[in-house]
Design an enzyme around this catalytic site. Structure first.
Site, PDB file in Angstrom:
ATOM      1  CG  ASP A  32      45.642  45.095  37.469  1.00 49.02           C
ATOM      2  OD1 ASP A  32      45.757  44.116  36.701  1.00 49.02           O
ATOM      3  OD2 ASP A  32      46.483  45.383  38.334  1.00 49.02           O
ATOM      4  CG  ASP A  56      47.585  41.179  34.601  1.00 47.03           C
ATOM      5  OD1 ASP A  56      46.652  41.804  35.134  1.00 47.03           O
ATOM      6  OD2 ASP A  56      48.768  41.519  34.691  1.00 47.03           O
TER       7      ASP A  56
END
Length: 426
Positions: free
Chosen positions: A20, A216
Protein backbone atom coordinates in the site's frame (compact mmCIF):
# COMPACT_ATOMS: atom_id res chain seq x y z
CA UNK A 1 -5.31 -6.43 -3.97
CA UNK A 2 -1.68 -7.48 -4.03
CA UNK A 3 0.19 -8.80 -1.02
CA UNK A 4 3.78 -9.51 -0.10
CA UNK A 5 5.20 -11.61 2.71
CA UNK A 6 6.86 -10.10 5.75
CA UNK A 7 8.51 -11.99 8.61
CA UNK A 8 8.64 -10.37 12.06
CA UNK A 9 10.45 -11.45 15.21
CA UNK A 10 12.93 -14.08 16.44
CA UNK A 11 12.08 -16.76 15.53
CA UNK A 12 10.26 -15.15 12.58
CA UNK A 13 6.48 -15.07 12.41
CA UNK A 14 5.05 -14.86 8.87
CA UNK A 15 2.41 -12.43 7.56
CA UNK A 16 0.74 -11.52 4.25
CA UNK A 17 0.47 -7.74 3.94
CA UNK A 18 -1.30 -5.58 1.36
CA UNK A 19 1.24 -3.54 -0.60
CA UNK A 20 0.00 0.00 0.00
CA UNK A 21 1.60 3.22 -1.25
CA UNK A 22 -1.40 5.16 0.07
CA UNK A 23 -0.56 4.67 3.77
CA UNK A 24 2.49 4.79 6.00
CA UNK A 25 2.21 2.40 8.95
CA UNK A 26 2.97 -1.31 8.60
CA UNK A 27 0.90 -3.35 11.01
CA UNK A 28 -0.26 -6.88 11.86
CA UNK A 29 -2.86 -8.20 14.32
CA UNK A 30 -1.51 -8.58 17.85
CA UNK A 31 -2.18 -11.64 19.99
CA UNK A 32 -3.85 -9.32 22.52
CA UNK A 33 -6.22 -7.80 19.93
CA UNK A 34 -9.72 -7.36 21.36
CA UNK A 35 -11.40 -6.83 17.96
CA UNK A 36 -9.52 -8.39 15.05
CA UNK A 37 -10.91 -10.58 12.31
CA UNK A 38 -9.82 -14.04 11.24
CA UNK A 39 -7.03 -13.70 8.69
CA UNK A 40 -4.86 -16.14 6.81
CA UNK A 41 -2.02 -16.32 9.36
CA UNK A 42 -1.86 -16.48 13.16
CA UNK A 43 -1.61 -13.20 15.06
CA UNK A 44 1.76 -11.79 16.08
CA UNK A 45 2.83 -12.90 19.53
CA UNK A 46 5.33 -10.44 21.02
CA UNK A 47 6.04 -12.76 23.95
CA UNK A 48 7.38 -15.42 21.57
CA UNK A 49 9.93 -13.06 19.98
CA UNK A 50 13.21 -12.64 21.84
CA UNK A 51 13.99 -9.44 19.90
CA UNK A 52 10.68 -7.61 20.36
CA UNK A 53 10.69 -4.29 22.21
CA UNK A 54 7.74 -1.94 22.78
CA UNK A 55 8.23 1.66 21.63
CA UNK A 56 8.14 3.51 24.94
CA UNK A 57 6.06 6.63 25.40
CA UNK A 58 7.96 9.76 24.33
CA UNK A 59 7.19 13.37 23.32
CA UNK A 60 7.13 12.51 19.59
CA UNK A 61 4.25 10.00 19.74
CA UNK A 62 0.76 9.50 21.06
CA UNK A 63 0.73 7.30 24.16
CA UNK A 64 -1.61 4.72 25.67
CA UNK A 65 -3.71 5.44 28.73
CA UNK A 66 -0.96 4.26 31.05
CA UNK A 67 1.57 6.57 29.34
CA UNK A 68 3.82 3.56 28.82
CA UNK A 69 3.80 2.77 25.09
CA UNK A 70 3.44 4.67 21.82
CA UNK A 71 0.24 4.06 19.89
CA UNK A 72 -1.03 4.51 16.33
CA UNK A 73 -4.52 5.11 14.95
CA UNK A 74 -5.25 5.01 11.22
CA UNK A 75 -8.55 5.59 9.42
CA UNK A 76 -9.02 4.89 5.75
CA UNK A 77 -11.07 6.49 3.02
CA UNK A 78 -13.50 3.57 2.78
CA UNK A 79 -14.31 3.93 6.48
CA UNK A 80 -12.25 1.08 7.96
CA UNK A 81 -9.75 1.69 10.74
CA UNK A 82 -6.81 0.17 12.57
CA UNK A 83 -5.36 1.07 15.97
CA UNK A 84 -2.88 -0.43 18.38
CA UNK A 85 0.57 -0.01 19.90
CA UNK A 86 3.94 0.48 18.26
CA UNK A 87 6.67 -2.10 18.66
CA UNK A 88 10.13 -2.68 17.25
CA UNK A 89 11.51 -6.01 16.06
CA UNK A 90 13.51 -7.75 13.36
CA UNK A 91 11.75 -7.79 9.98
CA UNK A 92 12.73 -9.64 6.81
CA UNK A 93 11.31 -10.40 3.38
CA UNK A 94 12.18 -14.10 3.23
CA UNK A 95 14.56 -16.16 1.14
CA UNK A 96 13.58 -14.42 -2.12
CA UNK A 97 15.09 -11.14 -0.95
CA UNK A 98 18.76 -10.19 -0.65
CA UNK A 99 17.84 -7.63 1.99
CA UNK A 100 19.25 -8.76 5.33
CA UNK A 101 16.91 -8.64 8.34
CA UNK A 102 16.56 -5.20 9.91
CA UNK A 103 15.04 -3.71 13.03
CA UNK A 104 11.92 -1.71 12.23
CA UNK A 105 8.97 -0.11 13.99
CA UNK A 106 5.54 -1.53 13.18
CA UNK A 107 2.03 -1.53 14.54
CA UNK A 108 0.64 -4.32 16.71
CA UNK A 109 -3.14 -4.09 16.24
CA UNK A 110 -5.52 -4.06 19.15
CA UNK A 111 -8.56 -3.14 17.08
CA UNK A 112 -9.62 -3.17 13.42
CA UNK A 113 -12.94 -2.31 11.79
CA UNK A 114 -14.62 -2.40 8.39
CA UNK A 115 -12.96 -4.23 5.53
CA UNK A 116 -9.72 -4.52 7.47
CA UNK A 117 -11.61 -6.80 9.85
CA UNK A 118 -13.08 -9.01 7.13
CA UNK A 119 -10.22 -9.20 4.61
CA UNK A 120 -8.12 -12.34 4.18
CA UNK A 121 -4.77 -10.51 4.27
CA UNK A 122 -3.23 -10.07 7.71
CA UNK A 123 -2.49 -6.36 7.51
CA UNK A 124 -0.92 -3.49 5.61
CA UNK A 125 2.63 -2.73 4.48
CA UNK A 126 2.83 1.06 4.40
CA UNK A 127 5.08 2.33 1.61
CA UNK A 128 3.96 5.97 1.72
CA UNK A 129 5.95 8.97 2.83
CA UNK A 130 6.37 9.29 6.58
CA UNK A 131 8.56 8.48 9.55
CA UNK A 132 6.86 5.12 10.18
CA UNK A 133 6.94 4.02 6.53
CA UNK A 134 8.96 0.85 6.01
CA UNK A 135 10.68 2.57 3.08
CA UNK A 136 11.66 5.61 5.15
CA UNK A 137 12.98 3.38 7.93
CA UNK A 138 15.17 1.38 5.53
CA UNK A 139 16.40 4.57 3.85
CA UNK A 140 17.24 6.16 7.22
CA UNK A 141 19.36 3.10 8.05
CA UNK A 142 21.16 3.51 4.68
CA UNK A 143 20.12 -0.04 3.80
CA UNK A 144 18.52 1.04 0.51
CA UNK A 145 18.54 4.12 -1.69
CA UNK A 146 15.53 6.43 -1.55
CA UNK A 147 13.53 4.61 -4.20
CA UNK A 148 11.39 1.53 -4.69
CA UNK A 149 9.49 -0.11 -7.53
CA UNK A 150 6.34 -2.17 -7.88
CA UNK A 151 5.36 -4.42 -10.77
CA UNK A 152 1.83 -5.87 -10.72
CA UNK A 153 0.89 -8.87 -12.86
CA UNK A 154 -1.90 -8.89 -15.41
CA UNK A 155 -5.61 -9.65 -15.35
CA UNK A 156 -5.33 -13.44 -15.33
CA UNK A 157 -1.77 -14.25 -14.29
CA UNK A 158 -1.14 -12.03 -11.29
CA UNK A 159 2.09 -12.18 -9.33
CA UNK A 160 4.83 -9.61 -9.74
CA UNK A 161 7.66 -8.08 -7.76
CA UNK A 162 8.57 -5.35 -5.32
CA UNK A 163 12.02 -3.79 -5.61
CA UNK A 164 13.43 -2.01 -2.58
CA UNK A 165 16.16 0.45 -3.51
CA UNK A 166 17.33 2.26 -6.62
CA UNK A 167 17.39 0.80 -10.11
CA UNK A 168 18.89 2.15 -13.30
CA UNK A 169 15.84 3.18 -15.35
CA UNK A 170 15.55 1.44 -18.72
CA UNK A 171 15.64 3.85 -21.69
CA UNK A 172 11.97 3.17 -22.45
CA UNK A 173 10.75 4.23 -19.01
CA UNK A 174 8.66 7.42 -19.06
CA UNK A 175 8.60 9.75 -16.07
CA UNK A 176 6.29 12.28 -14.48
CA UNK A 177 7.27 14.80 -11.85
CA UNK A 178 5.99 13.96 -8.35
CA UNK A 179 5.69 16.85 -5.91
CA UNK A 180 6.23 15.73 -2.28
CA UNK A 181 5.07 19.13 -1.01
CA UNK A 182 1.81 19.04 -2.95
CA UNK A 183 0.37 16.05 -1.12
CA UNK A 184 1.28 13.39 1.44
CA UNK A 185 0.50 10.86 -1.30
CA UNK A 186 2.52 9.89 -4.37
CA UNK A 187 1.21 12.10 -7.17
CA UNK A 188 1.90 12.56 -10.86
CA UNK A 189 1.23 15.47 -13.21
CA UNK A 190 -1.49 14.10 -15.49
CA UNK A 191 -2.44 16.68 -18.12
CA UNK A 192 -4.86 14.92 -20.46
CA UNK A 193 -6.12 11.55 -21.66
CA UNK A 194 -6.60 10.19 -25.17
CA UNK A 195 -9.03 7.40 -26.07
CA UNK A 196 -8.52 5.73 -29.47
CA UNK A 197 -6.12 8.53 -30.37
CA UNK A 198 -8.56 11.34 -29.59
CA UNK A 199 -8.09 13.76 -26.70
CA UNK A 200 -10.92 13.88 -24.20
CA UNK A 201 -12.50 17.33 -24.20
CA UNK A 202 -12.16 18.34 -20.56
CA UNK A 203 -11.67 21.56 -18.60
CA UNK A 204 -8.06 22.57 -18.02
CA UNK A 205 -6.73 21.24 -14.73
CA UNK A 206 -9.41 18.56 -14.31
CA UNK A 207 -6.71 16.11 -13.16
CA UNK A 208 -5.13 18.66 -10.82
CA UNK A 209 -7.77 19.00 -8.08
CA UNK A 210 -6.95 18.78 -4.38
CA UNK A 211 -4.21 16.11 -4.09
CA UNK A 212 -3.77 16.03 -7.89
CA UNK A 213 -3.50 12.61 -9.52
CA UNK A 214 -2.56 10.07 -6.84
CA UNK A 215 -1.07 6.61 -7.30
CA UNK A 216 -2.37 4.24 -4.63
CA UNK A 217 -1.35 0.60 -4.87
CA UNK A 218 -3.74 -0.33 -2.06
CA UNK A 219 -6.79 0.65 -4.13
CA UNK A 220 -7.94 -1.70 -6.87
CA UNK A 221 -9.66 0.58 -9.37
CA UNK A 222 -9.38 4.17 -10.63
CA UNK A 223 -11.54 7.14 -9.66
CA UNK A 224 -11.86 10.26 -11.82
CA UNK A 225 -13.44 13.61 -11.15
CA UNK A 226 -17.02 13.42 -12.46
CA UNK A 227 -16.49 15.32 -15.74
CA UNK A 228 -13.45 13.21 -16.56
CA UNK A 229 -15.28 9.99 -15.70
CA UNK A 230 -18.26 10.80 -17.92
CA UNK A 231 -16.02 11.74 -20.83
CA UNK A 232 -13.88 8.63 -20.42
CA UNK A 233 -16.90 6.34 -20.05
CA UNK A 234 -18.62 7.73 -23.14
CA UNK A 235 -15.45 7.59 -25.23
CA UNK A 236 -14.70 3.98 -24.31
CA UNK A 237 -18.30 2.96 -24.86
CA UNK A 238 -18.65 4.60 -28.27
CA UNK A 239 -15.23 3.55 -29.53
CA UNK A 240 -15.73 -0.03 -28.35
CA UNK A 241 -18.96 -0.41 -30.30
CA UNK A 242 -17.48 1.40 -33.31
CA UNK A 243 -14.35 -0.76 -33.29
CA UNK A 244 -16.36 -3.93 -32.88
CA UNK A 245 -18.74 -2.92 -35.66
CA UNK A 246 -15.86 -2.47 -38.11
CA UNK A 247 -14.41 -5.85 -37.15
CA UNK A 248 -17.84 -7.48 -37.43
CA UNK A 249 -18.40 -6.08 -40.90
CA UNK A 250 -15.04 -7.40 -42.09
CA UNK A 251 -15.40 -10.76 -40.35
CA UNK A 252 -18.96 -11.36 -41.51
CA UNK A 253 -17.79 -11.31 -45.07
CA UNK A 254 -15.53 -14.23 -44.26
CA UNK A 255 -17.19 -16.12 -41.41
CA UNK A 256 -20.83 -15.09 -42.01
CA UNK A 257 -21.33 -14.92 -38.26
CA UNK A 258 -19.83 -12.73 -35.56
CA UNK A 259 -20.71 -11.95 -31.96
CA UNK A 260 -20.80 -8.22 -31.22
CA UNK A 261 -20.48 -6.44 -27.89
CA UNK A 262 -23.61 -6.11 -25.83
CA UNK A 263 -24.29 -4.06 -22.71
CA UNK A 264 -25.01 -6.40 -19.78
CA UNK A 265 -25.76 -6.05 -16.09
CA UNK A 266 -22.87 -5.95 -13.67
CA UNK A 267 -21.98 -8.78 -11.30
CA UNK A 268 -23.29 -6.95 -8.21
CA UNK A 269 -26.87 -5.58 -8.30
CA UNK A 270 -25.88 -2.97 -5.70
CA UNK A 271 -23.70 -1.19 -8.27
CA UNK A 272 -24.51 0.18 -11.70
CA UNK A 273 -21.38 -1.19 -13.35
CA UNK A 274 -20.79 -0.58 -17.03
CA UNK A 275 -20.25 -4.05 -18.49
CA UNK A 276 -20.07 -5.61 -21.94
CA UNK A 277 -20.28 -9.19 -23.17
CA UNK A 278 -18.98 -10.61 -26.43
CA UNK A 279 -15.29 -9.77 -26.16
CA UNK A 280 -14.17 -13.37 -25.62
CA UNK A 281 -12.12 -14.99 -22.88
CA UNK A 282 -8.64 -14.22 -24.26
CA UNK A 283 -7.30 -11.10 -22.56
CA UNK A 284 -4.65 -10.68 -25.27
CA UNK A 285 -7.46 -10.10 -27.79
CA UNK A 286 -9.25 -7.35 -25.87
CA UNK A 287 -7.66 -4.64 -28.04
CA UNK A 288 -9.85 -5.91 -30.89
CA UNK A 289 -12.93 -4.89 -28.93
CA UNK A 290 -11.82 -2.01 -26.72
CA UNK A 291 -9.75 1.09 -27.53
CA UNK A 292 -6.27 1.93 -26.33
CA UNK A 293 -5.87 4.82 -23.91
CA UNK A 294 -3.00 7.26 -23.47
CA UNK A 295 -2.16 9.21 -20.34
CA UNK A 296 -0.30 12.42 -21.21
CA UNK A 297 1.86 14.05 -18.53
CA UNK A 298 2.71 17.74 -18.18
CA UNK A 299 6.19 17.14 -19.60
CA UNK A 300 4.71 15.62 -22.77
CA UNK A 301 5.57 12.01 -21.90
CA UNK A 302 2.86 9.47 -22.66
CA UNK A 303 1.91 6.17 -21.04
CA UNK A 304 -0.09 3.76 -23.19
CA UNK A 305 -2.80 1.78 -21.40
CA UNK A 306 -4.17 -1.45 -22.81
CA UNK A 307 -7.78 -2.56 -22.11
CA UNK A 308 -6.63 -4.65 -19.12
CA UNK A 309 -5.57 -1.36 -17.49
CA UNK A 310 -9.16 -0.11 -17.27
CA UNK A 311 -11.31 -3.26 -17.40
CA UNK A 312 -12.00 -6.09 -14.97
CA UNK A 313 -13.52 -9.48 -15.64
CA UNK A 314 -17.24 -9.95 -15.03
CA UNK A 315 -17.42 -12.57 -12.29
CA UNK A 316 -20.66 -14.14 -13.51
CA UNK A 317 -20.53 -14.00 -17.32
CA UNK A 318 -17.76 -15.62 -19.36
CA UNK A 319 -16.27 -13.26 -21.94
CA UNK A 320 -17.75 -10.17 -20.28
CA UNK A 321 -15.81 -7.21 -18.88
CA UNK A 322 -16.64 -4.14 -16.81
CA UNK A 323 -15.21 -0.66 -16.66
CA UNK A 324 -12.80 -0.33 -13.75
CA UNK A 325 -12.94 3.48 -13.76
CA UNK A 326 -15.46 5.17 -11.46
CA UNK A 327 -16.61 8.67 -10.59
CA UNK A 328 -14.96 10.24 -7.55
CA UNK A 329 -17.02 12.28 -5.13
CA UNK A 330 -14.25 14.85 -4.87
CA UNK A 331 -11.69 16.44 -7.16
CA UNK A 332 -8.74 14.11 -6.53
CA UNK A 333 -7.93 11.65 -9.31
CA UNK A 334 -7.04 8.26 -7.82
CA UNK A 335 -5.21 5.62 -9.84
CA UNK A 336 -5.32 2.16 -8.26
CA UNK A 337 -3.57 -1.06 -9.15
CA UNK A 338 -5.67 -1.77 -12.25
CA UNK A 339 -4.06 1.13 -14.13
CA UNK A 340 -0.53 -0.23 -13.63
CA UNK A 341 -1.08 -3.90 -14.42
CA UNK A 342 1.98 -5.20 -16.27
CA UNK A 343 3.75 -1.91 -15.64
CA UNK A 344 6.98 -1.45 -13.72
CA UNK A 345 6.38 1.65 -11.58
CA UNK A 346 9.45 3.26 -10.03
CA UNK A 347 8.87 5.62 -7.10
CA UNK A 348 12.09 7.62 -7.43
CA UNK A 349 11.69 9.67 -4.26
CA UNK A 350 15.27 10.90 -4.42
CA UNK A 351 14.54 12.75 -7.67
CA UNK A 352 10.85 13.58 -7.08
CA UNK A 353 9.62 11.57 -10.03
CA UNK A 354 7.68 8.42 -10.85
CA UNK A 355 8.56 6.24 -13.83
CA UNK A 356 6.46 3.81 -15.86
CA UNK A 357 7.54 0.94 -18.10
CA UNK A 358 5.13 -1.48 -19.78
CA UNK A 359 6.46 -4.99 -19.20
CA UNK A 360 5.38 -8.49 -18.24
CA UNK A 361 5.41 -8.28 -14.46
CA UNK A 362 4.59 -11.94 -13.94
CA UNK A 363 7.85 -12.87 -15.66
CA UNK A 364 9.99 -10.21 -14.02
CA UNK A 365 11.53 -12.79 -11.68
CA UNK A 366 12.80 -14.88 -14.59
CA UNK A 367 14.23 -11.90 -16.44
CA UNK A 368 16.28 -10.75 -13.48
CA UNK A 369 17.37 -14.35 -12.87
CA UNK A 370 15.79 -14.67 -9.46
CA UNK A 371 14.83 -18.23 -8.60
CA UNK A 372 11.76 -19.33 -6.68
CA UNK A 373 9.09 -17.26 -8.43
CA UNK A 374 5.93 -17.09 -6.32
CA UNK A 375 2.76 -18.99 -7.04
CA UNK A 376 -0.55 -17.18 -7.41
CA UNK A 377 -2.13 -16.70 -4.01
CA UNK A 378 -5.69 -17.97 -3.50
CA UNK A 379 -8.60 -15.69 -4.28
CA UNK A 380 -10.48 -13.98 -1.50
CA UNK A 381 -14.11 -13.02 -1.21
CA UNK A 382 -15.57 -9.80 -2.54
CA UNK A 383 -14.88 -6.64 -0.60
CA UNK A 384 -15.18 -2.88 -1.02
CA UNK A 385 -11.78 -1.73 0.13
CA UNK A 386 -9.58 1.20 -0.81
CA UNK A 387 -6.58 1.57 1.42
CA UNK A 388 -5.94 5.27 1.01
CA UNK A 389 -5.01 6.51 4.44
CA UNK A 390 -6.58 9.72 5.69
CA UNK A 391 -3.70 12.08 6.51
CA UNK A 392 -3.46 14.10 9.73
CA UNK A 393 -5.00 17.56 9.51
CA UNK A 394 -1.52 19.09 9.53
CA UNK A 395 -0.23 17.03 6.61
CA UNK A 396 -0.25 18.74 3.44
CA UNK A 397 5.41 -5.47 -22.73
CA UNK A 398 8.66 -6.17 -24.50
CA UNK A 399 11.23 -4.77 -22.15
CA UNK A 400 14.93 -5.66 -22.15
CA UNK A 401 15.99 -8.99 -20.69
CA UNK A 402 17.41 -7.31 -17.60
CA UNK A 403 15.34 -4.29 -16.63
CA UNK A 404 16.69 -3.82 -13.13
CA UNK A 405 20.39 -2.92 -13.06
CA UNK A 406 21.56 -1.05 -9.98
CA UNK A 407 21.61 -1.52 -6.22
CA UNK A 408 18.33 -3.07 -5.18
CA UNK A 409 16.64 -5.84 -3.25
CA UNK A 410 13.72 -7.73 -4.74
CA UNK A 411 10.90 -9.65 -3.14
CA UNK A 412 7.78 -11.35 -4.42
CA UNK A 413 4.28 -10.00 -4.72
CA UNK A 414 1.38 -12.41 -4.54
CA UNK A 415 -1.83 -11.43 -6.27
CA UNK A 416 -5.33 -11.56 -4.82
CA UNK A 417 -8.40 -10.40 -6.67
CA UNK A 418 -11.53 -9.33 -4.80
CA UNK A 419 -13.65 -6.54 -6.26
CA UNK A 420 -13.19 -3.17 -4.58
CA UNK A 421 -15.67 -0.40 -5.29
CA UNK A 422 -16.05 3.14 -4.08
CA UNK A 423 -13.65 5.91 -3.11
CA UNK A 424 -14.72 8.29 -0.39
CA UNK A 425 -13.21 11.73 0.19
CA UNK A 426 -10.58 12.12 2.85
Amino acid sequence: YYTTRLWIGTPPQEFALIVDTGSTVTYVPCSSCAHCGKHQDPRFQPDLSSTYQPVKCNPSCNCDDEQQQCTYDRRYAEMSSSSGVLGEDIVSFGNESELVPQRAVFGCENRETGDLYSQRADGIMGLGRGQLSIVDQLVDKSVIGDSFSLCYGGMDVGGGAMVLGKITPPPEMVFSHSDPFRSPYYNIELKEMHVAGKRLKLPTGVFDGRHGTVLDSGTTYAYFQKDAFVAFRDAVRSNSFELRAKLSLFASQILREVHSLKRVRGPDPNYDDICFSGAGRDVSQLSKSFPEVEMVFNNGNKLLLSPENYLFRHTKLIGAYCLGIFANTESTTLLGGIVVRNTLVTYDRDNDRIGFLKTNCSELWRRVKISGAPALAPSVSQSNDTNLEIPPASAPSGSPANVLPGAWHITCILAMFPVFLGFFPC
